[in-house]
Scaffold this motif. Sequence first.
Motif, PDB file in Angstrom:
ATOM      1  N   UNK A 133       0.839  -1.194   0.000  1.00  0.00           N
ATOM      2  CA  UNK A 133       0.000   0.000   0.000  1.00  0.00           C
ATOM      3  C   UNK A 133       0.875   1.245   0.000  1.00  0.00           C
ATOM      4  N   UNK A 134       0.392   2.246  -0.660  1.00  0.00           N
ATOM      5  CA  UNK A 134       1.123   3.508  -0.686  1.00  0.00           C
ATOM      6  C   UNK A 134       1.088   4.129   0.704  1.00  0.00           C
ATOM      7  N   UNK A 135       2.167   4.756   1.067  1.00  0.00           N
ATOM      8  CA  UNK A 135       2.240   5.399   2.382  1.00  0.00           C
ATOM      9  C   UNK A 135       1.294   6.595   2.406  1.00  0.00           C
ATOM     10  N   UNK A 136       0.503   6.684   3.455  1.00  0.00           N
ATOM     11  CA  UNK A 136      -0.433   7.787   3.607  1.00  0.00           C
ATOM     12  C   UNK A 136       0.098   8.691   4.712  1.00  0.00           C
ATOM     13  N   UNK A 137       0.266   9.944   4.379  1.00  0.00           N
ATOM     14  CA  UNK A 137       0.771  10.891   5.366  1.00  0.00           C
ATOM     15  C   UNK A 137      -0.362  11.280   6.313  1.00  0.00           C
ATOM     16  N   UNK A 138      -0.162  11.021   7.593  1.00  0.00           N
ATOM     17  CA  UNK A 138      -1.145  11.386   8.595  1.00  0.00           C
ATOM     18  C   UNK A 138      -0.641  12.642   9.291  1.00  0.00           C
ATOM     19  N   UNK A 139      -1.430  13.682   9.196  1.00  0.00           N
ATOM     20  CA  UNK A 139      -1.042  14.942   9.807  1.00  0.00           C
ATOM     21  C   UNK A 139      -1.651  15.006  11.202  1.00  0.00           C
ATOM     22  N   UNK A 140      -0.791  15.114  12.197  1.00  0.00           N
ATOM     23  CA  UNK A 140      -1.291  15.205  13.566  1.00  0.00           C
ATOM     24  C   UNK A 140      -1.675  16.650  13.856  1.00  0.00           C
ATOM     25  N   UNK A 141      -2.876  16.825  14.355  1.00  0.00           N
ATOM     26  CA  UNK A 141      -3.345  18.135  14.769  1.00  0.00           C
ATOM     27  C   UNK A 141      -3.396  18.152  16.292  1.00  0.00           C
ATOM     28  N   UNK A 150     -13.626   5.290  22.128  1.00  0.00           N
ATOM     29  CA  UNK A 150     -12.615   5.992  21.339  1.00  0.00           C
ATOM     30  C   UNK A 150     -13.244   7.239  20.710  1.00  0.00           C
ATOM     31  N   UNK A 151     -12.399   8.080  20.167  1.00  0.00           N
ATOM     32  CA  UNK A 151     -12.864   9.249  19.433  1.00  0.00           C
ATOM     33  C   UNK A 151     -12.363   9.115  18.001  1.00  0.00           C
ATOM     34  N   UNK A 152     -13.298   9.031  17.070  1.00  0.00           N
ATOM     35  CA  UNK A 152     -12.963   8.934  15.656  1.00  0.00           C
ATOM     36  C   UNK A 152     -13.032  10.310  15.009  1.00  0.00           C
ATOM     37  N   UNK A 153     -12.254  10.479  13.963  1.00  0.00           N
ATOM     38  CA  UNK A 153     -12.260  11.689  13.128  1.00  0.00           C
ATOM     39  C   UNK A 153     -12.077  12.984  13.931  1.00  0.00           C
ATOM     40  N   UNK A 154     -11.077  13.056  14.809  1.00  0.00           N
ATOM     41  CA  UNK A 154     -10.866  14.319  15.524  1.00  0.00           C
ATOM     42  C   UNK A 154     -10.397  15.393  14.548  1.00  0.00           C
ATOM     43  N   UNK A 177      -6.478  29.049  22.241  1.00  0.00           N
ATOM     44  CA  UNK A 177      -7.461  27.975  22.372  1.00  0.00           C
ATOM     45  C   UNK A 177      -7.684  27.307  21.031  1.00  0.00           C
ATOM     46  N   UNK A 178      -7.712  25.993  21.026  1.00  0.00           N
ATOM     47  CA  UNK A 178      -8.051  25.224  19.835  1.00  0.00           C
ATOM     48  C   UNK A 178      -9.391  24.556  20.087  1.00  0.00           C
ATOM     49  N   UNK A 179     -10.344  24.763  19.194  1.00  0.00           N
ATOM     50  CA  UNK A 179     -11.663  24.144  19.290  1.00  0.00           C
ATOM     51  C   UNK A 179     -11.666  22.899  18.408  1.00  0.00           C
ATOM     52  N   UNK A 180     -12.156  21.792  18.967  1.00  0.00           N
ATOM     53  CA  UNK A 180     -12.110  20.509  18.270  1.00  0.00           C
ATOM     54  C   UNK A 180     -13.476  19.832  18.265  1.00  0.00           C
ATOM     55  N   UNK A 181     -13.614  18.881  17.366  1.00  0.00           N
ATOM     56  CA  UNK A 181     -14.835  18.080  17.264  1.00  0.00           C
ATOM     57  C   UNK A 181     -14.440  16.681  16.818  1.00  0.00           C
ATOM     58  N   UNK A 182     -15.180  15.692  17.273  1.00  0.00           N
ATOM     59  CA  UNK A 182     -14.942  14.320  16.863  1.00  0.00           C
ATOM     60  C   UNK A 182     -16.186  13.478  17.070  1.00  0.00           C
ATOM     61  N   UNK A 213     -22.907   6.301  18.745  1.00  0.00           N
ATOM     62  CA  UNK A 213     -21.903   7.265  18.313  1.00  0.00           C
ATOM     63  C   UNK A 213     -22.481   8.656  18.539  1.00  0.00           C
ATOM     64  N   UNK A 214     -21.738   9.491  19.243  1.00  0.00           N
ATOM     65  CA  UNK A 214     -22.198  10.843  19.564  1.00  0.00           C
ATOM     66  C   UNK A 214     -21.096  11.840  19.219  1.00  0.00           C
ATOM     67  N   UNK A 215     -21.509  13.058  18.956  1.00  0.00           N
ATOM     68  CA  UNK A 215     -20.544  14.114  18.687  1.00  0.00           C
ATOM     69  C   UNK A 215     -19.946  14.601  20.000  1.00  0.00           C
ATOM     70  N   UNK A 216     -18.631  14.753  20.009  1.00  0.00           N
ATOM     71  CA  UNK A 216     -17.945  15.296  21.181  1.00  0.00           C
ATOM     72  C   UNK A 216     -17.241  16.582  20.742  1.00  0.00           C
ATOM     73  N   UNK A 217     -17.442  17.631  21.514  1.00  0.00           N
ATOM     74  CA  UNK A 217     -16.764  18.904  21.301  1.00  0.00           C
ATOM     75  C   UNK A 217     -15.763  19.084  22.425  1.00  0.00           C
TER      76      UNK A 217
END
Length: 147
Positions: A34-42, A73-77, A92-97, A106-110
């Motif tokens: 598989x091609x390497x996929x670059x995962x960008x950590x936020x 777990x938290x998916x798609x942060x 401040x960084x505002x996030x959602x996952x 599955x629920x939205x977490x802010x």
Amino acid sequence: MRSCLLSAAAACLTAATMAGTASAADLSVRIGPAAAVAVVETPCSRPKVIGRILERFAWAERHTWQRGFAMQRIDYPRVRPDEHQAIRMIPTTFCEGSAVMTDGSVRTVYYTIEEQTGFASIGTGIDFCVLGLDPWYVHDAACRTVR
């Protein structure tokens, strides 16, 4: 030329029919690595941030709510846009996952990540709210204060 193509197609169709049904095991395709996929950590996807949210939710569930489930777990942060970032005194960084619970829901977490707001202004402060699971409206209706 056209009749040659038609007879070749008919021969292939006849051969396929006589060979019987094919299964997935008959397919001999080699798939390379598989091609390497670059995962960008936020800031929102840092393991320390996610771990703190999971830990604090589990503690609150065990000691306060006792509803019988935990956050698995938290998916798609992802980072949420902040139109007031220029006037904030505290970075401040505002996030959602998507919070996946142990009961299968599955629920939205802010959540927010505030720099220099830990003990004695050292470290990071993390606050979170799971949409629909804030019965005391600590974060106002629909988790407004961490959106």
